[in-house]
Every structure is written in structure tokens, then in C-alpha cells.
Design an enzyme around this catalytic site. Sequence first.
Site, PDB file in Angstrom:
ATOM      1  N   ASN A 143      -3.129   6.424  -0.683  1.00 41.10           N
ATOM      2  CA  ASN A 143      -2.743   6.380   0.730  1.00 41.10           C
ATOM      3  C   ASN A 143      -2.110   7.683   1.205  1.00 41.10           C
ATOM      4  O   ASN A 143      -2.102   7.962   2.404  1.00 41.10           O
ATOM      5  CB  ASN A 143      -1.850   5.173   1.020  1.00 41.10           C
ATOM      6  CG  ASN A 143      -2.683   4.011   1.520  1.00 41.10           C
ATOM      7  OD1 ASN A 143      -3.642   4.216   2.264  1.00 41.10           O
ATOM      8  ND2 ASN A 143      -2.348   2.814   1.101  1.00 41.10           N
ATOM      9  N   SER A 149       0.823  -1.217   0.000  1.00 46.34           N
ATOM     10  CA  SER A 149       0.000   0.000   0.000  1.00 46.34           C
ATOM     11  C   SER A 149       0.845   1.249   0.000  1.00 46.34           C
ATOM     12  O   SER A 149       0.328   2.325  -0.261  1.00 46.34           O
ATOM     13  CB  SER A 149      -0.947   0.072   1.190  1.00 46.34           C
ATOM     14  OG  SER A 149      -0.721  -0.860   2.151  1.00 46.34           O
ATOM     15  N   HIS A 157      -1.759  -2.209  -6.672  1.00 39.83           N
ATOM     16  CA  HIS A 157      -2.312  -1.922  -5.349  1.00 39.83           C
ATOM     17  C   HIS A 157      -3.839  -1.976  -5.410  1.00 39.83           C
ATOM     18  O   HIS A 157      -4.484  -1.067  -5.937  1.00 39.83           O
ATOM     19  CB  HIS A 157      -1.808  -0.549  -4.875  1.00 39.83           C
ATOM     20  CG  HIS A 157      -2.343  -0.161  -3.539  1.00 39.83           C
ATOM     21  ND1 HIS A 157      -2.621   1.131  -3.187  1.00 39.83           N
ATOM     22  CD2 HIS A 157      -2.681  -0.915  -2.450  1.00 39.83           C
ATOM     23  CE1 HIS A 157      -3.078   1.167  -1.950  1.00 39.83           C
ATOM     24  NE2 HIS A 157      -3.131  -0.067  -1.493  1.00 39.83           N
ATOM     25  N   GLU A 169      -4.227   0.794  -8.225  1.00 38.41           N
ATOM     26  CA  GLU A 169      -3.107   1.674  -8.573  1.00 38.41           C
ATOM     27  C   GLU A 169      -2.017   0.801  -9.212  1.00 38.41           C
ATOM     28  O   GLU A 169      -1.572  -0.178  -8.605  1.00 38.41           O
ATOM     29  CB  GLU A 169      -2.549   2.364  -7.323  1.00 38.41           C
ATOM     30  CG  GLU A 169      -3.449   3.466  -6.775  1.00 38.41           C
ATOM     31  CD  GLU A 169      -2.843   4.173  -5.556  1.00 38.41           C
ATOM     32  OE1 GLU A 169      -2.870   5.404  -5.514  1.00 38.41           O
ATOM     33  OE2 GLU A 169      -2.360   3.472  -4.631  1.00 38.41           O
TER      34      GLU A 169
END
Length: 288
Positions: free
Chosen positions: A194, A123, A144, A156
Amino acid sequence: MSEKASFHQLAVIGAGTMGIGIAEFFARAGYSVQVYEKKAEVFEQSYQTMTHRLKRQVEKGKLKAEVCQEILNRIYPVSTLEDLATSDLIVEAIVEQLKVKQELFSQLDQIISPQTILATNTSSLSITAIAAETVHPERVVGLHFFNPAPIMPLVEVVVGAETNPTVVETCIDWMRKIGKSPVRVSDSPGFLVNRVARPFHLEAYRLVGEGTATKEQVDRIIRAAGFKMGPFQLQDLIGIDINYAASLSVYEGYFHESRFRPHYLQKSLVDQGALGRKTGKGHFDYDS
Ligand SMILES: C[C@H](O)CC(=O)SCCNC(=O)CCNC(=O)[C@H](O)C(C)(C)COP(=O)(O)OP(=O)(O)OC[C@H]1O[C@@H](n2cnc3c(N)ncnc32)[C@H](O)[C@@H]1OP(=O)(O)O
């Protein structure tokens, strides 16, 4: 779609919440998926939870019983990394520790062919750093997924310093083909989501830590603002340890900028083993 995007054999390493969710998604897309998990009991527990959820979908009339069985039959555990030698794509979803991931990737590098794409579901850790320990960093890429992986469309696709552009294109084409919404992002701490999510989570902790609001109030008001979940509910879904690891990684990655500083309540919950839904207790309590 490019010729290379026609994967045949897929593998997932790690059968925690994300690993099994990714395997389920691939199986739903019609692929057979090998799952390598060091701890047999972790695979068993995750497989049972997934089976239970799929069967509930059958009961609700959202999934045909035979389709449910086909999905389950496509996911099978393997006991050694050597079993993954013929995979076209391997997605790693193990613990969020750079050293451990580097060791795994360097081991895999000795086993698989240079054409196999090696993806990490990290992440927030650096794809470039994970790839650095391998002989073929050009085939290492970030994929991701978001929790719950079987249903969240976003992926992602994270491009490391040495990732081959063809690998990136192949992953993006294929993700689209199987129903995800891939976005290409560059390799930076926390990538895009994130990083943007840090203030969402950390300011929520600060509000509660300073006594301005309770967790319940924060969640209720954020939901009223149109979010599907409040930050505390969401952390219980993601895993408080996973969210804490992302906080630490973004904080380290931006050289301790104060706006990214993790909160002591995160660490305290991790130390207690109150990791969210997966442990039955996090910010809130859950039936097992
Ligand atoms: C930390 C990482 O690096 C990054 C992250 O993952 S960040 C987290 C991103 N995720 C989010 O933001 C999730 C936001 N929340 C949501 O989208 C929704 O609240 C939710 C999908 C989790 C639950 O939805 P909700 O309507 O409240 O509950 P529920 O009715 O039980 O579930 C809706 C559907 O999702 C499915 N679902 C729920 N949890 C699931 C899971 N873990 N796996 C697969 N499917 C699941 C249900 O089966 C149901 O499917 P159906 O409509 O076909 O019956």
C-alpha cells in the site's frame, strides 16, 4: 511445518468484501470457518454474492457442484464473539478505524485462549498500535490479503513490535501450505504494497484533477502498459473508502509528507457514498 501450524478451527470477523473473501479462501482450503458479523444483512448480502459467483463457476465447469456445496457448508455465521472462544486463528476484517479495532481486540483478549493467533487484515494501520490494547500483544500479527482474496496469492505477514517470531513463522508456513505466497514485512504505514501503491493511485487522481487526462484514458493506458487494471478500475474493486483510508493512514504515518497527500476527489466520492463496485457506483457504474 511446525506443529503449531495445524489449525483446526478458523474464524473471520467482518463479512464485507475482504472478510467473506478470506472465509471463502479458507473454506476452499478445506477448513470450517466461523464468521462473526455484527450486521446480519451484511453477512447475508456477502454470502449471496459469493454463492452466486461459486455457482457461476459450476456452470462454467470450473467447479464440481458437490465441491461448491462443501465450500458453502464450511462457512457458517455465529452471533456472538464468545462463539469464537475455541478458534485457533481469528482474522479480523472490520472497518479501518484504529479505535474500533483496538476495542475489538481487547474484547477478544478476554474471551479466547492465549494460544489463539489474532490476525488483522488491516491494509495500513499499525499492528503494534492494534496490539497495544491487548494483554497478549505477542499473538497479534497482520495478515494482509489482497482483493479478490480467494484468488490473489500475495499475503503480507506483518510483524508488530511485540509479535512473537513463532506466530510469524506459523502463519508463513501455514499460508504456504494452503496455497498463498506470504511475504514477511515490518510494521510501517501502508506496509509494503500500500505504500508503493500510493503514487500509482494519487498521481492518477492528480492527472485527472488537473485535467491532463480522463479516468478512462488513464486506465486504458495503464492497462496497455501491462497492468491488469488501471488505477480507477482497481479502486472500484478495492473500495474507494478502503483506498482513501490507506491514503490517510500513510499520510498520517509519514507526518504529512506532501508526496503522500490524499486527493480531494477521493474524499468527495466517499462523502457521496460512491464507494465502487460494492455500492454499484464509484469511478464507473456497475449493475448490481
Ligand atoms: C486495498 C488492499 O489493502 C490491497 C489490495 O487489495 S490491492 C488490489 C490487489 N488486486 C489487484 O491488483 C487485482 C488486479 N486484477 C485482477 O487480478 C483481475 O482483473 C481480476 C482477478 C480482479 C479479474 O480478472 P478478469 O480476468 O478481468 O475477470 P474474470 O474473468 O471475471 O475473473 C478471472 C477469475 O477471477 C475470479 N474472480 C473474479 N473476481 C473474484 C472475486 N471477487 N472473488 C473470487 N474470485 C473472483 C473469476 O471467478 C475468474 O475465475 P475463473 O478464471 O476460474 O473463471
